[in-house]
Design an enzyme around this catalytic site. Structure first.
Site, PDB file in Angstrom:
ATOM      1  N   LYS A 157       0.840  -1.307  -0.048  1.00  0.00           N
ATOM      2  CA  LYS A 157      -0.049  -0.045   0.089  1.00  0.00           C
ATOM      3  C   LYS A 157       0.700   1.170   0.135  1.00  0.00           C
ATOM      4  CE  LYS A 157      -2.909   2.841   2.830  1.00  0.00           C
ATOM      5  NZ  LYS A 157      -2.090   4.166   2.619  1.00  0.00           N
ATOM      6  N   GLY A 209       6.649   6.076   8.487  1.00  0.00           N
ATOM      7  CA  GLY A 209       5.686   7.455   8.375  1.00  0.00           C
ATOM      8  C   GLY A 209       5.707   8.047   9.846  1.00  0.00           C
ATOM      9  N   SER A 210       4.570   8.632  10.074  1.00  0.00           N
ATOM     10  CA  SER A 210       4.307   9.368  11.280  1.00  0.00           C
ATOM     11  C   SER A 210       4.386   8.661  12.623  1.00  0.00           C
ATOM     12  CB  SER A 210       3.485  10.592  11.116  1.00  0.00           C
ATOM     13  OG  SER A 210       2.201   9.617  11.126  1.00  0.00           O
ATOM     14  N   GLY A 214       2.114   5.391  13.266  1.00  0.00           N
ATOM     15  CA  GLY A 214       2.775   4.119  13.888  1.00  0.00           C
ATOM     16  C   GLY A 214       1.840   3.728  15.041  1.00  0.00           C
ATOM     17  N   CYS A 265      13.888  11.064   6.037  1.00  0.00           N
ATOM     18  CA  CYS A 265      13.799  10.453   7.552  1.00  0.00           C
ATOM     19  C   CYS A 265      15.252  10.761   8.245  1.00  0.00           C
ATOM     20  CB  CYS A 265      13.662   8.946   7.571  1.00  0.00           C
ATOM     21  SG  CYS A 265      12.051   8.777   6.910  1.00  0.00           S
TER      22      CYS A 265
END
Length: 463
Positions: A157, A209-210, A214, A265
């Site tokens: 995804k 991700g953020s 998470g 990141c």
């Protein structure tokens, strides 16, 4: 029930670049069922065959490099002059392929005429990759390659901002001969994603991700005992010691702070410079950033493209404005960058007179802004480096490797760099601490996430 449409808004000009219908709950469950059904036959193939097919998929992807670079510019704004991510994709795939036989080999405790005792690595089944937009091909391949090589099937995804990347990866791997049900690209909304995880659909979920994202993944997986790999960003520090090569440090740290519009990141977001070098470091950094050209990513002279989304740029603007209101000094005149439109196009910025009471020094910015602070005491510098909810990488600039190692041992981080930053070595595991998340990818340890141990105790004697 109406089908939800996922729209990708291009940062280049604000238009809808593409849109795709999200899968319904039933269609998503059917995709999982196909992946589960296809997994045993895929795992039964010889390791060499799986490796060859994964490498062939990456080779097919590389054939489209020129097209994909343009698509990346439209989707997330990276200047085309930088050529995409495909060298790194190939390198990481090659490395993980080369170490697969060793990483997946049984651990033999005894092999005799009496007993066979060993531990094997078994695929976890279906691996679910929830990929980010900032390095959309690289971050996907970090898990995709070892997952497929180890005998798992994969659902991918991709982030809304890079929907097309998932499609391109699936097309390339299918064209190379990876069966369609072994690797599926899916378009899902958050609700369906969380429902699939809660239904114990997967053997392992990898999310980049953020922190909020998470946490949502962890809540969805609660009670399912699903393995999770969570890489949730950082506020990575740079430390410049008195003996550092000043020009090298400026070049490395400013590139680490500004490349990809700061959307890395492991990008550098805060820098601590020894008093003896501080003034010169700041002056040289301002000159370095002054050479950047903000503009349309398709212009060959552009070195800094738009941020991937207007709201990401708004976060950086807010952090910067708050810091200035609290006494910080901005050293880059935004007027030098007429392309700054108050939207996705954001001028780079260096801030001094900053402290850790300011959000820009505490919270992830993920944009082209960096704060620089002087220090005189090494212990204080280490305290400042650790004064963060994150811990992904730390960059130390010095000619003394022993000193760097001693400092690195006291820093709460996943990776310690010396005289470099913003880099990922596939031979070393990618991991973090605190709110950066948990789990590992790449290196031999990367195969542990997508496999499980199975013990064998075979008694050959009957008496």
């Amino acid at each position: 029930m109406m089908t939800k449409t996922i729209q990708l808004i291009s940062p280049v000009d604000g238009r809808v670049y593409l849109e795709r219908p999200a899968l319904t709950q039933d269609a998503a469950c059917a995709a999982v069922a196909r992946a589960k059904a296809a997994q045993p036959a895929w795992a039964a193939r010889p390791l060499e065959d799986r490796i060859a097919l994964v490498k062939a998929g990456v080779a097919k992807l590389a054939e489209l490099k020129e097209v994909l670079v343009g698509e990346l510019a439209w989707q997330m704004g990276r200047p085309t002059r930088y050529g995409g991510e495909f060298g790194g994709v190939a390198d990481r795939t090659t490395y993980m392929s080369d170490i697969a036989a060793t990483a997946l080999a049984p651990m033999v405790a005894e092999h005799s005429d009496r007993f066979e005792r060993r531990i094997t690595r078994e695929p976890v089944g279906v691996v679910f990759i929830i990929a980010p937009w900032n390095y959309p091909y690289l971050t996907t391949i970090n898990t995709l390659a070892p997952a497929l090589i180890a005998g798992n099937t994969v659902l991918l995804k991709h982030a809304t901002q890079t929907l097309q990347v998932g499609e391109r990866l699936a097309e390339a791997f299918h064209a190379a001969g990876v069966p369609a049900d072994v690797f599926q690209n899916v378009v899902l909304d958050h609700e369906t994603t969380e429902a699939l995880i809660a239904a114990r659909s997967f053997g392992f979920v990898n999310f980049t991700g953020s922190v909020g994202g998470g946490a949502a993944i962890e809540r969805a997986a609660a009670g399912t005992f699903t393995g999770l790999g969570l890489e949730l960003g950082g506020k990575d520090p740079g430390l410049v010691l008195p003996d550092a090569d000043l020009d090298l440090a400026v070049d490395g740290l400013m590139d680490g702070a500004m490349y990809n519009a700061g959307q890395c990141c492991c990008g550098i977001e805060r820098i601590y410079v020894h008093d003896s070098l501080y003034k010169d470091f700041v002056e040289k950094s301002v000159a370095w950033v002054g050479q950047l050209r903000l503009g349309n990513p398709f212009d060959v002279s552009t070195t800094l493209g738009p941020m991937a989304n207007r709201r990401f740029a708004a976060t950086v603007r807010a952090q910067t404005a708050e810091a200035i209101a609290a006494g910080a000094q901005a050293l880059i005149d935004p007027k030098r960058h007429p392309a700054d439109d108050g939207g996705a196009y954001l001028a780079p910025q260096i801030l001094v007179n900053v402290d850790h009471a300011m959000r820009v020094m505490r919270e992830e910015s993920f944009g082209p802004v960096v704060g620089i602070m002087p220090y005189s005491d090494e212990a204080e510098a280490i305290r400042l480096m650790n004064d963060s909810p994150y811990g992904l990488t730390a960059s130390i600039w010095t000619k003394d490797a022993d000193r760097a190692a001693a400092i690195g041992a006291r820093v709460e981080t996943g990776t310690v760099f010396m005289n470099r930053c913003d880099y990922l070595d596939p031979a070393l595991t990618w991991t973090g601490v605190k709110d950066t998340g948990r789990g590992t990818s790449l290196s031999q340890l990367g195969f542990l996430s997508v496999t499980r141990p199975k013990s064998w105790h075979l008694k050959k004697v009957t008496k």
